[in-house]
Design a protein around this motif. Structure first.
Motif, PDB file in Angstrom:
ATOM      1  N   ASP A   1       2.606   5.785 -13.879  1.00 44.32           N
ATOM      2  CA  ASP A   1       3.654   4.887 -13.421  1.00 44.32           C
ATOM      3  C   ASP A   1       4.988   5.623 -13.296  1.00 44.32           C
ATOM      4  OD1 ASP A   1       4.656   2.308 -12.693  1.00 44.32           O
ATOM      5  OD2 ASP A   1       5.535   2.151 -14.704  1.00 44.32           O
TER       6      ASP A   1
ATOM      7  N   PRO B   1      -1.729   3.923   0.618  1.00 47.11           N
ATOM      8  CA  PRO B   1      -1.238   3.146  -0.515  1.00 47.11           C
ATOM      9  C   PRO B   1      -1.657   3.811  -1.826  1.00 47.11           C
ATOM     10  CG  PRO B   1      -2.954   1.954   0.678  1.00 47.11           C
ATOM     11  CD  PRO B   1      -2.688   3.210   1.420  1.00 47.11           C
ATOM     12  N   LEU B   2      -0.771   3.757  -2.817  1.00 41.78           N
ATOM     13  CA  LEU B   2      -1.039   4.381  -4.108  1.00 41.78           C
ATOM     14  C   LEU B   2      -1.435   3.338  -5.136  1.00 41.78           C
ATOM     15  CD1 LEU B   2       2.015   6.789  -4.179  1.00 41.78           C
ATOM     16  CD2 LEU B   2      -0.334   7.341  -3.568  1.00 41.78           C
ATOM     17  N   SER B   3      -2.276   3.751  -6.066  1.00 38.64           N
ATOM     18  CA  SER B   3      -2.728   2.894  -7.146  1.00 38.64           C
ATOM     19  C   SER B   3      -2.447   3.592  -8.463  1.00 38.64           C
ATOM     20  CB  SER B   3      -4.230   2.639  -7.007  1.00 38.64           C
ATOM     21  OG  SER B   3      -4.719   1.979  -8.141  1.00 38.64           O
ATOM     22  N   LYS B   4      -2.117   2.811  -9.495  1.00 31.69           N
ATOM     23  CA  LYS B   4      -1.885   3.387 -10.815  1.00 31.69           C
ATOM     24  C   LYS B   4      -3.193   3.687 -11.536  1.00 31.69           C
ATOM     25  CE  LYS B   4       2.454   0.983 -11.172  1.00 31.69           C
ATOM     26  NZ  LYS B   4       3.173  -0.097 -11.793  1.00 31.69           N
ATOM     27  N   ALA B   5      -4.275   3.064 -11.094  1.00 34.63           N
ATOM     28  CA  ALA B   5      -5.584   3.312 -11.687  1.00 34.63           C
ATOM     29  C   ALA B   5      -6.189   4.552 -11.039  1.00 34.63           C
ATOM     30  CB  ALA B   5      -6.504   2.117 -11.446  1.00 34.63           C
TER      31      ALA B   5
ATOM     32  N   ILE C   1      -8.657   7.098  -9.317  1.00 32.94           N
ATOM     33  CA  ILE C   1      -9.856   7.013  -8.471  1.00 32.94           C
ATOM     34  C   ILE C   1     -10.894   7.984  -9.010  1.00 32.94           C
ATOM     35  CG2 ILE C   1     -10.724   7.428  -6.145  1.00 32.94           C
ATOM     36  CD1 ILE C   1      -8.715   5.483  -5.473  1.00 32.94           C
TER      37      ILE C   1
ATOM     38  N   TYR D   1       4.804   3.382  -3.921  1.00 29.94           N
ATOM     39  CA  TYR D   1       3.905   2.540  -3.144  1.00 29.94           C
ATOM     40  C   TYR D   1       2.991   3.285  -2.174  1.00 29.94           C
ATOM     41  CZ  TYR D   1       6.955  -1.101  -4.889  1.00 29.94           C
ATOM     42  OH  TYR D   1       7.666  -1.918  -5.710  1.00 29.94           O
ATOM     43  N   ARG D   2       3.521   4.345  -1.565  1.00 27.62           N
ATOM     44  CA  ARG D   2       2.748   5.085  -0.565  1.00 27.62           C
ATOM     45  C   ARG D   2       2.964   6.586  -0.724  1.00 27.62           C
ATOM     46  NH1 ARG D   2       0.255   2.236   3.141  1.00 27.62           N
ATOM     47  NH2 ARG D   2       0.836   0.085   3.429  1.00 27.62           N
TER      48      ARG D   2
END
Length: 54
Positions: free
Chosen positions: A25, A42-46, A48, A34-35
């Motif tokens: 974060d 798009p970005l994710s905090k989880a 991959i 966000y990107r």
């Protein structure tokens, strides 16, 4: 001590590469959160994927 690397899952852009532990974060917030700035995915905090080398 091994480096911590946080990168884009689509293009491989490296957001963070250091030995100091930081939250995902915190790192993403520095880049807008966000990107991906390179491929605009798009970005994710989880995570991959996660790889641990020893």
């Amino acid at each position: 001590m091994m480096p911590i690397i946080i990168k884009c899952h689509s293009c491989g852009f490296v957001f963070y590469n250091d030995q100091q532990l930081k939250s995902v974060d915190e790192v993403l917030r520095q880049w807008g959160g966000y990107r991906c700035p390179v491929c605009l995915s798009p970005l994710s905090k989880a995570p991959i994927a996660m790889r641990v080398k020893g």
